[in-house]
Scaffold this motif. Structure first.
Motif, short mmCIF file in Angstrom:
data_model
loop_
_atom_site.label_atom_id
_atom_site.label_comp_id
_atom_site.label_asym_id
_atom_site.label_seq_id
_atom_site.Cartn_x
_atom_site.Cartn_y
_atom_site.Cartn_z
N GLN A 51 27.29 21.58 -12.29
CA GLN A 51 27.76 21.43 -13.76
C GLN A 51 26.40 21.87 -14.62
N GLU A 52 25.20 21.54 -14.31
CA GLU A 52 23.84 22.12 -14.90
C GLU A 52 23.99 23.57 -14.82
N ALA A 53 24.21 24.09 -13.79
CA ALA A 53 24.34 25.45 -13.57
C ALA A 53 25.54 26.42 -14.32
N PHE A 54 26.56 25.76 -14.42
CA PHE A 54 27.62 26.28 -15.33
C PHE A 54 27.13 26.28 -16.84
N LEU A 55 26.53 25.08 -17.35
CA LEU A 55 26.05 25.11 -18.49
C LEU A 55 25.13 26.25 -18.85
N LYS A 56 24.12 26.45 -17.82
CA LYS A 56 23.14 27.40 -17.98
C LYS A 56 23.81 28.68 -18.12
N ALA A 57 24.98 29.22 -17.13
CA ALA A 57 25.53 30.25 -17.22
C ALA A 57 26.21 30.44 -18.62
N PHE A 58 27.00 29.64 -19.17
CA PHE A 58 27.63 29.64 -20.51
C PHE A 58 26.49 29.87 -21.47
N LEU A 59 25.48 29.39 -21.50
CA LEU A 59 24.33 29.41 -22.61
C LEU A 59 23.82 31.11 -22.49
N ASN A 60 23.70 31.38 -21.26
CA ASN A 60 23.55 32.95 -21.11
C ASN A 60 24.35 33.83 -20.88
N ILE A 61 25.86 33.83 -20.92
CA ILE A 61 26.84 34.55 -20.50
C ILE A 61 26.55 36.04 -21.21
N ASP A 62 25.76 35.98 -22.27
CA ASP A 62 25.44 37.28 -22.72
C ASP A 62 24.79 38.17 -22.02
N LYS A 63 23.75 37.49 -20.96
CA LYS A 63 23.01 38.43 -20.00
C LYS A 63 23.87 38.82 -18.90
N TYR A 64 25.17 38.33 -18.68
CA TYR A 64 25.84 38.84 -17.64
C TYR A 64 26.43 40.45 -17.89
N LYS A 65 26.13 41.25 -16.86
CA LYS A 65 26.34 42.51 -16.81
C LYS A 65 27.42 42.72 -15.92
N SER A 66 28.28 43.49 -16.12
CA SER A 66 29.73 43.62 -15.17
C SER A 66 29.12 44.60 -14.04
N THR A 67 28.11 44.76 -13.80
CA THR A 67 27.41 45.49 -12.44
C THR A 67 27.64 44.95 -11.31
N SER A 68 27.74 43.53 -11.33
CA SER A 68 28.11 42.90 -10.24
C SER A 68 29.41 41.95 -10.56
N THR A 69 29.82 41.13 -9.52
CA THR A 69 30.96 40.32 -9.94
C THR A 69 30.48 38.85 -10.71
N PHE A 70 31.38 38.56 -11.46
CA PHE A 70 31.00 37.39 -12.13
C PHE A 70 30.46 36.28 -11.05
N GLY A 71 31.46 36.01 -10.29
CA GLY A 71 31.14 34.95 -9.03
C GLY A 71 29.89 35.29 -8.58
N ALA A 72 29.30 36.27 -8.04
CA ALA A 72 28.08 36.73 -7.58
C ALA A 72 27.01 36.29 -8.43
#
Length: 182
Positions: A50-71
């Motif tokens: 749950q803490e990792a999901f929170l961190k992911a949602f707070l930093n979702i702008d850093k996600y680049k579609s060069t890899s899958t979201f799951g990875a």
């Protein structure tokens, strides 16, 4: 499928909570299983996930579609689990001065009658430093360079701990297999 995921991720980037719940629902079981492999405690794994999901949602702008979201999310979960373990005084042995042997990373031969479940159960009983390296290598597919970065250890230490983990795992499985036969 990927197109739907990309739309959800874009909605998450705009702060859409319904999209966040859909992403959470899609990935929570898999990420919980990842956390369980590292923390060996269901409650700790649930908290870490749950803490990792929170961190992911707070930093979702850093996600680049060069890899899958799951990875990308899996990497966040693994890193968070390792942080939890480090807080528990996770210690690795520095082996810089020891003569090291190169381990044949590809030779993972086990008796064919040993099940995957028996192997996974044996991995869970390994000392933490070995369990982490063998899980990162065998299950997650990281190489020694990546493991050394994740665990903040030398590449030589990663190789040695994998070799030792492999030997302990083989010994455990031989003991378990021989006891089960008699």
């Amino acid at each position: 499928m990927q197109n739907k995921t990309n739309k959800l991720i874009n909605a998450c980037k705009r702060g859409n909570q319904k999209a966040q719940m859909q992403v959470y629902d899609s990935y929570c079981d898999a990420m919980y299983n990842v956390a369980c492999r590292y923390l060996n405690n269901k409650e700790d794994a649930k908290d870490a996930m749950q803490e990792a999901f929170l961190k992911a949602f707070l930093n979702i702008d850093k996600y680049k579609s060069t890899s899958t979201f799951g990875a990308w999310l899996k990497r966040i979960v693994i890193n968070h689990c390792i942080d939890v373990l480090k807080k528990r005084q996770f210690q690795t042995e520095s082996l810089e001065t020891e003569n090291l042997q190169i381990v044949d990373d590809n030779n993972w031969q086990f008796d064919i009658s040993i099940t995957k479940e028996q192997i996974e159960n044996a991995i869970e009983t390994l000392p933490e430093k070995y369990r982490l390296v063998i899980t990162l290598y065998l299950i997650e597919g990281y190489d020694h360079e990546e493991i050394s970065e994740i665990l903040d250890i030398a590449i030589k230490t990663s190789r040695t701990q994998l070799r030792r983990a492999k030997q302990k795992l083989q010994d455990l499985l031989k003991t378990t297999y021989n006891e089960a036969r008699y």
